[in-house]
Design an enzyme around this catalytic site. Structure first.
Site, PDB file in Angstrom:
ATOM      1  N   ASN A 167      -5.281   6.578   6.092  1.00 33.85           N
ATOM      2  CA  ASN A 167      -3.919   6.534   5.564  1.00 33.85           C
ATOM      3  C   ASN A 167      -3.852   6.547   4.046  1.00 33.85           C
ATOM      4  OD1 ASN A 167      -5.139   3.995   6.482  1.00 33.85           O
ATOM      5  ND2 ASN A 167      -3.460   3.016   5.400  1.00 33.85           N
ATOM      6  N   CYS A 353       0.994  -1.485   3.182  1.00 32.91           N
ATOM      7  CA  CYS A 353       0.549  -2.816   3.609  1.00 32.91           C
ATOM      8  C   CYS A 353      -0.152  -3.529   2.455  1.00 32.91           C
ATOM      9  CB  CYS A 353      -0.407  -2.714   4.780  1.00 32.91           C
ATOM     10  SG  CYS A 353       0.006  -1.378   5.895  1.00 32.91           S
TER      11      CYS A 353
HETATM   12  N1  PMP Z   1      -2.987   2.615  11.416  1.00 31.51           N
HETATM   13  C1  PMP Z   1      -2.821   3.426  10.369  1.00 31.51           C
HETATM   14  C2  PMP Z   1      -3.938   4.326   9.955  1.00 31.51           C
HETATM   15  C3  PMP Z   1      -1.611   3.436   9.676  1.00 31.51           C
HETATM   16  O1  PMP Z   1      -1.449   4.255   8.627  1.00 31.51           O
HETATM   17  C4  PMP Z   1      -0.574   2.574  10.088  1.00 31.51           C
HETATM   18  C5  PMP Z   1       0.752   2.544   9.362  1.00 31.51           C
HETATM   19  N2  PMP Z   1       0.626   2.334   7.977  1.00 31.51           N
HETATM   20  C6  PMP Z   1      -0.795   1.752  11.203  1.00 31.51           C
HETATM   21  C7  PMP Z   1      -2.009   1.794  11.831  1.00 31.51           C
HETATM   22  C8  PMP Z   1       0.271   0.824  11.697  1.00 31.51           C
HETATM   23  O2  PMP Z   1       1.324   1.548  12.280  1.00 31.51           O
HETATM   24  P1  PMP Z   1       2.731   0.887  12.597  1.00 31.51           P
HETATM   25  O3  PMP Z   1       3.503   0.908  11.327  1.00 31.51           O
HETATM   26  O4  PMP Z   1       3.335   1.775  13.651  1.00 31.51           O
HETATM   27  O5  PMP Z   1       2.480  -0.482  13.128  1.00 31.51           O
END
Ligand code: PMP
Length: 408
Positions: A167, A353
């Site tokens: 990500n 995050c």
């Molecule tokens: N895994 C990855 C690689 C992500 O980019 C994200 C979202 N930032 C998530 C998990 C979590 O996804 P969600 O927002 O649907 O909980």
């Protein structure tokens, strides 16, 4: 041009108007609970869910019974990891003191929902290997070394969780190759495909994974809905549910189904696959090249964080990195200062995050960047609505801001 430009499509995407149209009837007329099988409206809702599930299953090349709906990829990752590993944890499984602890392998660049799930298992007695990624600078930076992965496997290795696309730096791990090794050693493989589904073709059969997480809001669907592929064809993966209640979804995840979200996710995935077939990957790759070329022409060297898509094309691996991702350093500048200087550009210094916690992103740290290099880095996530005109304007604004910050 003074309208804001959205360049943060790894964090989330806008909901496609066609998705909203498909969802509307589920709020207005087809709002019954799909578990209310005692009446017509409930049965209709159940049919709607069945249809949407089939669409998603077809898109991923699996059976509808292999899909579990969740609230998003965070929950999917928790369900995959805790659901498989928790029953085997020495703290809870019938203890046989002579046996070595079960072992799992993950990578340092995983999403926190994977890393934190793994940390929990460690406290419950699992033994954990967190594989490093190939450090910066390298054409293959951010990838895991397959030889290192193989060498980390032990007789007691039971589980592997390696993400498909990152990500922050967009690198795409060699999941099919990892799966082949897992098969030979009878190890269950989970992949967090959150950043891959809807952006590149994802086929669970050719990948041969056991568990695969995805979420709708990364491919122009609504937030708060996602899914987990749980293999049942050829071999059956048993999971312990993490959310218990009414026994919905074959007892794997209780709770009234999010009909609107599921319909939205199915529609969004269908559109995303159509867009890929119509050349969207190439279009975004060209936009990224154009943006990077313009920036480097005006600003000089901007080291790329993660695998270099230009050399990877030359060595015949065009899919080492998402076409939508540009993550590079702007030497001599701080990411917060750059972003403050170009408020019209919605971009990011790292994952949303990590941004909340205001710490250097663990992915850039795992890449071996020092604090200064990490602080000078920006993540640009291109998306479907970005145009050549927007990219040109973004390049002009960004270059001017960086030149000013550098004092030239
Ligand atoms: N895994 C990855 C690689 C992500 O980019 C994200 C979202 N930032 C998530 C998990 C979590 O996804 P969600 O927002 O649907 O909980």
């Amino acid at each position: 041009m003074s309208n804001p430009i959205y360049l943060d499509h790894h964090a989330t995407t806008p909901v496609d108007p066609r998705v909203i149209d498909a969802m509307l009837p589920t709020f207005q007329t087809h709002y019954a609970n799909p578990s209310s099988v005692s009446h017509e409206m409930g049965l209709d809702a159940a049919l709607i869910v069945e249809d949407a599930t089939l669409q998603i299953a077809n898109a991923l090349h699996c059976l509808p019974q292999e899909i579990v709906f969740t609230s998003g990829a965070t929950e999917s990752n928790n369900l995959a990891i805790a659901g498989f590993c928790f029953p085997l944890a020495p703290a809870f499984a019938s203890p046989n003191r002579c046996q070595p602890a079960p072992h799992l392998i993950t990578a340092a660049s995983e999403h926190p929902s994977v890393l934190d799930s793994v940390e929990k298992l460690k406290r419950q007695g699992w033994s954990v290997t967190r594989l490093p990624i190939i450090p910066f600078p390298s054409d293959r930076a951010g990838l895991i070394e397959i030889e290192q992965f193989s060498a980390a496997i032990r007789p007691e290795t039971k589980f592997v969780s390696i993400m498909m696309a990152n990500n922050e730096i967009g690198v795409i791990q060699p999941i099919a190759e990892i799966a082949r090794i897992c098969r030979q050693r009878n190890i269950v493989l989970h992949t967090d495909a959150t950043q891959a589904v809807g952006k590149i073709p994802v086929d669970v059969v050719s990948l041969d994974v056991d568990l695969l997480s995805f979420t709708a809001h990364k491919f122009y669907g609504p937030k708060g809905v996602g899914g987990l592929f749980v293999k049942r064809v050829g071999r059956t993966i048993e999971l312990e549910s993490q959310i218990v209640g009414g026994g919905h979804q074959r007892n794997l995840r209780s709770g009234t189904l999010n009909v609107s979200g599921i319909v939205g996710m199915a529609t969004a995935l269908g559109i995303a696959i159509e867009e890929i077939a119509n050349g969207e990957i190439t279009r975004q790759a060209e936009l990224r090249d154009r943006l990077y070329r313009q920036l480097t022409k005006r600003l000089g060297t901007l080291p790329i964080n993660g695998a270099d898509w230009r050399t990877s094309l030359q060595v015949g691996h065009p899919l080492l990195r998402l076409a939508s991702n540009l993550n590079c350093q702007f030497p001599g500048c701080d990411q917060d200062d750059i972003m403050a200087a170009v408020p019209e550009l919605n971009l990011s210094g790292g994952s949303a995050c990590a941004a909340v916690e205001k710490r250097p992103g663990h992915v850039l740290t795992a890449l071996g960047l020092d604090a200064q290099q990490a602080r000078s880095s920006l993540r640009i996530g291109l998306g479907r609505s970005n145009t050549t005109e927007q990219v040109d304007w973004a390049a002009t604004q960004l270059s001017a801001a960086v030149q000013k910050l550098r004092g030239n």
